[in-house]
Write a protein that holds these residues in place. Structure first.
Motif, PDB file in Angstrom:
ATOM      1  N   ALA A 143       0.831  -1.207   0.000  1.00  0.00           N
ATOM      2  CA  ALA A 143       0.000   0.000   0.000  1.00  0.00           C
ATOM      3  C   ALA A 143       0.869   1.262   0.000  1.00  0.00           C
ATOM      4  CB  ALA A 143      -0.924  -0.013   1.211  1.00  0.00           C
ATOM      5  N   LEU A 144       1.919   1.268   0.808  1.00  0.00           N
ATOM      6  CA  LEU A 144       2.775   2.462   0.891  1.00  0.00           C
ATOM      7  C   LEU A 144       3.488   2.730  -0.431  1.00  0.00           C
ATOM      8  CD1 LEU A 144       4.252   2.123   4.476  1.00  0.00           C
ATOM      9  CD2 LEU A 144       2.978   4.084   3.587  1.00  0.00           C
ATOM     10  N   ALA A 145       3.880   1.671  -1.129  1.00  0.00           N
ATOM     11  CA  ALA A 145       4.559   1.852  -2.414  1.00  0.00           C
ATOM     12  C   ALA A 145       3.631   2.559  -3.393  1.00  0.00           C
ATOM     13  CB  ALA A 145       4.995   0.493  -2.955  1.00  0.00           C
ATOM     14  N   HIS A 146       2.337   2.294  -3.272  1.00  0.00           N
ATOM     15  CA  HIS A 146       1.362   2.938  -4.164  1.00  0.00           C
ATOM     16  C   HIS A 146       0.991   4.337  -3.671  1.00  0.00           C
ATOM     17  CE1 HIS A 146      -2.120   3.404  -6.779  1.00  0.00           C
ATOM     18  NE2 HIS A 146      -2.811   3.755  -5.704  1.00  0.00           N
ATOM     19  N   LEU A 147       0.807   4.486  -2.366  1.00  0.00           N
ATOM     20  CA  LEU A 147       0.258   5.740  -1.823  1.00  0.00           C
ATOM     21  C   LEU A 147       1.313   6.828  -1.669  1.00  0.00           C
ATOM     22  CD1 LEU A 147      -1.962   4.146   0.979  1.00  0.00           C
ATOM     23  CD2 LEU A 147      -2.773   5.128  -1.181  1.00  0.00           C
ATOM     24  N   GLU A 148       2.557   6.433  -1.343  1.00  0.00           N
ATOM     25  CA  GLU A 148       3.634   7.392  -1.087  1.00  0.00           C
ATOM     26  C   GLU A 148       3.137   8.628  -0.340  1.00  0.00           C
ATOM     27  OE1 GLU A 148       5.969   8.207  -4.554  1.00  0.00           O
ATOM     28  OE2 GLU A 148       6.971   6.274  -4.314  1.00  0.00           O
ATOM     29  N   PRO A 149       2.684   8.454   0.922  1.00  0.00           N
ATOM     30  CA  PRO A 149       2.104   9.571   1.668  1.00  0.00           C
ATOM     31  C   PRO A 149       3.144  10.636   2.012  1.00  0.00           C
ATOM     32  CG  PRO A 149       2.330   7.644   3.075  1.00  0.00           C
ATOM     33  CD  PRO A 149       2.698   7.203   1.698  1.00  0.00           C
ATOM     34  N   ALA A 150       2.680  11.844   2.195  1.00  0.00           N
ATOM     35  CA  ALA A 150       3.565  12.957   2.552  1.00  0.00           C
ATOM     36  C   ALA A 150       2.966  13.699   3.738  1.00  0.00           C
ATOM     37  CB  ALA A 150       3.726  13.912   1.375  1.00  0.00           C
ATOM     38  N   ALA A 151       3.831  14.173   4.641  1.00  0.00           N
ATOM     39  CA  ALA A 151       3.364  14.862   5.846  1.00  0.00           C
ATOM     40  C   ALA A 151       2.725  16.199   5.496  1.00  0.00           C
ATOM     41  CB  ALA A 151       4.534  15.073   6.801  1.00  0.00           C
ATOM     42  N   GLU A 152       1.715  16.557   6.280  1.00  0.00           N
ATOM     43  CA  GLU A 152       1.037  17.845   6.108  1.00  0.00           C
ATOM     44  C   GLU A 152       1.989  18.997   6.424  1.00  0.00           C
ATOM     45  OE1 GLU A 152      -2.685  19.560   5.096  1.00  0.00           O
ATOM     46  OE2 GLU A 152      -2.223  17.432   5.263  1.00  0.00           O
ATOM     47  N   HIS A 153       2.759  18.819   7.521  1.00  0.00           N
ATOM     48  CA  HIS A 153       3.716  19.847   7.958  1.00  0.00           C
ATOM     49  C   HIS A 153       5.075  19.206   8.144  1.00  0.00           C
ATOM     50  CE1 HIS A 153       0.273  22.392   8.724  1.00  0.00           C
ATOM     51  NE2 HIS A 153      -0.249  21.399   9.414  1.00  0.00           N
ATOM     52  N   GLY A 154       6.130  19.910   7.799  1.00  0.00           N
ATOM     53  CA  GLY A 154       7.487  19.414   8.034  1.00  0.00           C
ATOM     54  C   GLY A 154       7.847  18.294   7.077  1.00  0.00           C
ATOM     55  N   ALA A 155       8.913  17.579   7.454  1.00  0.00           N
ATOM     56  CA  ALA A 155       9.454  16.538   6.576  1.00  0.00           C
ATOM     57  C   ALA A 155       8.683  15.234   6.716  1.00  0.00           C
ATOM     58  CB  ALA A 155      10.920  16.303   6.919  1.00  0.00           C
ATOM     59  N   THR A 156       8.784  14.421   5.685  1.00  0.00           N
ATOM     60  CA  THR A 156       8.300  13.040   5.739  1.00  0.00           C
ATOM     61  C   THR A 156       9.518  12.148   5.899  1.00  0.00           C
ATOM     62  OG1 THR A 156       6.436  13.560   4.299  1.00  0.00           O
ATOM     63  CG2 THR A 156       7.076  11.247   4.463  1.00  0.00           C
ATOM     64  N   TRP A 157       9.552  11.436   6.997  1.00  0.00           N
ATOM     65  CA  TRP A 157      10.717  10.594   7.311  1.00  0.00           C
ATOM     66  C   TRP A 157      10.443   9.160   6.880  1.00  0.00           C
ATOM     67  CZ3 TRP A 157      14.728  12.116  11.143  1.00  0.00           C
ATOM     68  CH2 TRP A 157      14.617  13.460  11.534  1.00  0.00           C
ATOM     69  N   LEU A 158      11.454   8.530   6.316  1.00  0.00           N
ATOM     70  CA  LEU A 158      11.352   7.120   5.961  1.00  0.00           C
ATOM     71  C   LEU A 158      12.139   6.314   6.985  1.00  0.00           C
ATOM     72  CD1 LEU A 158      10.611   8.562   3.279  1.00  0.00           C
ATOM     73  CD2 LEU A 158      11.661   6.609   2.099  1.00  0.00           C
ATOM     74  N   PHE A 159      11.496   5.278   7.515  1.00  0.00           N
ATOM     75  CA  PHE A 159      12.158   4.434   8.492  1.00  0.00           C
ATOM     76  C   PHE A 159      12.090   2.985   8.064  1.00  0.00           C
ATOM     77  CE2 PHE A 159      11.166   8.084  11.260  1.00  0.00           C
ATOM     78  CZ  PHE A 159      12.438   8.317  11.745  1.00  0.00           C
ATOM     79  N   GLN A 160      13.008   2.207   8.577  1.00  0.00           N
ATOM     80  CA  GLN A 160      12.982   0.776   8.326  1.00  0.00           C
ATOM     81  C   GLN A 160      11.856   0.168   9.109  1.00  0.00           C
ATOM     82  OE1 GLN A 160      16.390  -1.875   7.578  1.00  0.00           O
ATOM     83  NE2 GLN A 160      17.279  -0.542   9.111  1.00  0.00           N
ATOM     84  N   SER A 161      11.060  -0.595   8.444  1.00  0.00           N
ATOM     85  CA  SER A 161      10.070  -1.388   9.133  1.00  0.00           C
ATOM     86  C   SER A 161      10.417  -2.825   8.826  1.00  0.00           C
ATOM     87  CB  SER A 161       8.682  -1.021   8.648  1.00  0.00           C
ATOM     88  OG  SER A 161       8.184  -2.004   7.794  1.00  0.00           O
ATOM     89  N   GLY A 162       9.960  -3.715   9.628  1.00  0.00           N
ATOM     90  CA  GLY A 162      10.310  -5.106   9.376  1.00  0.00           C
ATOM     91  C   GLY A 162      10.962  -5.662  10.601  1.00  0.00           C
ATOM     92  N   GLY A 163      10.600  -6.901  10.902  1.00  0.00           N
ATOM     93  CA  GLY A 163      11.096  -7.523  12.124  1.00  0.00           C
ATOM     94  C   GLY A 163      12.565  -7.853  12.025  1.00  0.00           C
TER      95      GLY A 163
END
Ligand SMILES: [Zn+2]
Length: 403
Positions: free
Chosen positions: A60-80
């Motif tokens: 879903a994220l690969a399709h949506l590529e959301p962006a923050a309303e204010h300030g930066a959009t940070w990308l973090f590692q997810s995954g166990g």
């Protein structure tokens, strides 16, 4: 109880869930998946939606590529600790203002050591920094250090009279073990913040020796959901009070799923499953409302020669031995077939062979799978368990392909 909020308390927040559902309906890979699902206006309608798994969220994220309303959009590692790296998003602030409204483990006069690793797209260091920012305390952004640096840094922290430290329990154990080994005490330390793994009861021993006044303050969350709940020293270490912007649900199968009711949330978290099983019950601390007891990951079963080995049960048995600080299961494979199982033990174990014999006879999977080559089940005392360098976590089991 199957939901952390009452129908009335969740009612307004369900607008966020309906918006998330609309976003998920637009993901091409999910075609048809949500077709027959009405937009949720009640908790029962929410519970009828299909749950999301980690891979779904990344699709879903690969399709949506959301962006923050204010300030930066940070990308973090997810995954166990055992999965491949994936990506989760968060705005600056990391949703900690809503956490801080209900939970203030740090105060203005604290000197807080942020020992969560920074960099490599890890989120915990930054969300802890966000919490410290809101509390107005003094911050020492330490991150991770190498083995030979511990004594020097511990001396510095003792001189600075630090009052609080935060990290994953595996990292905290290293800090306190090194302090014990070097004879360094942190008498001013009052608070130990933790997130990212289950609390390790052995930490209580370390704290009693190094920082007897320190108490634990835990958070539960993931890079997908961000911080879901927290606890106090009066709560059991496996029990967390969910925040009102996080809706926790226990499915019929006992698995927890999470739905964000925060309109600022970038990840489309709608019945997202972390893989943790749990239950919602009142907390022994006496705080009203349901608390979430986390019973551990249901996926902590590793296949060994076609049989499921329940890692947590095995580790619990080994960690009951006096002198054992922590244990880990290492499965060595060749061409996808298990060649051997090593139980790695941190601490002291006077008679590893006796424990090995007991584990073999008491563990159906081991005795059956290794009936012809029991010598390939071993118990070994080691200096260090195997950590995932990417996530900084030490998982209960590791599978290694033998070359
Ligand atoms: Zn409690």
């Amino acid at each position: 109880m199957t939901f952390s909020l009452t129908e009335a308390a969740a009612a307004d927040g369900l607008a966020v869930a309906r918006r998330t559902l609309e976003l998920l309906r637009g993901v091409p890979e999910f075609e048809g998946r949500y077709a027959s699902c009405p937009a949720p206006y009640t908790l029962a309608e929410l519970a009828a939606l299909p749950p999301l798994a980690k891979d779904d969220l990344n699709t879903a994220l690969a399709h949506l590529e959301p962006a923050a309303e204010h300030g930066a959009t940070w990308l973090f590692q997810s995954g166990g600790s055992t999965g491949a790296p994936k990506v989760g998003y968060a705005p600056t602030g990391f949703y900690m203002a809503k956490v801080f409204e209900h939970w203030q483990p740090l105060e203005r006069d604290d000197v807080f050591v942020n020992a969560w690793g920074a960099g490599r797209m890890w989120g915990a260091h930054f969300l802890a920094a966000g919490l410290a920012d809101l509390s107005g305390c003094r911050v020492i952004a330490l991150g991770s250090v190498t083995a030979e640096e511990y004594p020097q840094w511990l001396g510095f922290l003792a001189d600075r009279k630090v009052t609080a430290i935060g990290g994953t329990p595996s990292v905290l154990r290293l800090w306190f073990a090194h302090a014990r080994a070097a004879g360094i005490e942190l008498p001013s330390l009052r608070k130990v913040l933790w997130l990212g793994e289950a609390w390790q009861p052995q930490l209580e021993d370390d704290l009693a020796a190094v920082a007897p006044k320190a108490r634990r303050h835990g958070m539960f969350g993931s890079t997908e959901t961000w911080v879901v709940g927290s606890n106090s020293p009066d709560c059991p270490a496996d029990t967390f009070h969910p925040f009102p912007h996080q809706l926790v649900h226990v499915g019929d199968d006992g698995l927890l799923d999470f739905t964000s009711l925060d309109p600022a949330m970038l990840n489309p978290v709608l019945r997202y499953r972390t893989g943790d099983a749990g239950e919602l019950d009142p907390c022994p601390c006496g705080r009203p409302g349901p608390a979430m007891r986390v019973l551990g990951r249901r996926d902590n079963v590793v296949q060994v020669r076609g049989l499921g080995l329940h890692v947590d049960e095995l580790l619990a048995r080994v960690e009951r031995e006096p002198g054992v600080a922590r244990a880990q299961v290492l499965v060595t494979e060749r061409g996808g077939r298990a060649q051997g199982v090593d139980v790695l033990v941190l601490g002291s174990l006077p008679d590893p062979q006796a424990l090995r014999r007991e584990l073999l006879s008491a563990t159906f999977t081991l005795s059956t799978a290794f009936v012809h080559d029991p010598e390939n089940v071993r118990v070994r005392v080691v200096d260090a368990l195997i950590s995932n360098e990417r996530t900084g976590k030490t998982a209960g089991f590791v599978v290694r392909e033998e070359s």
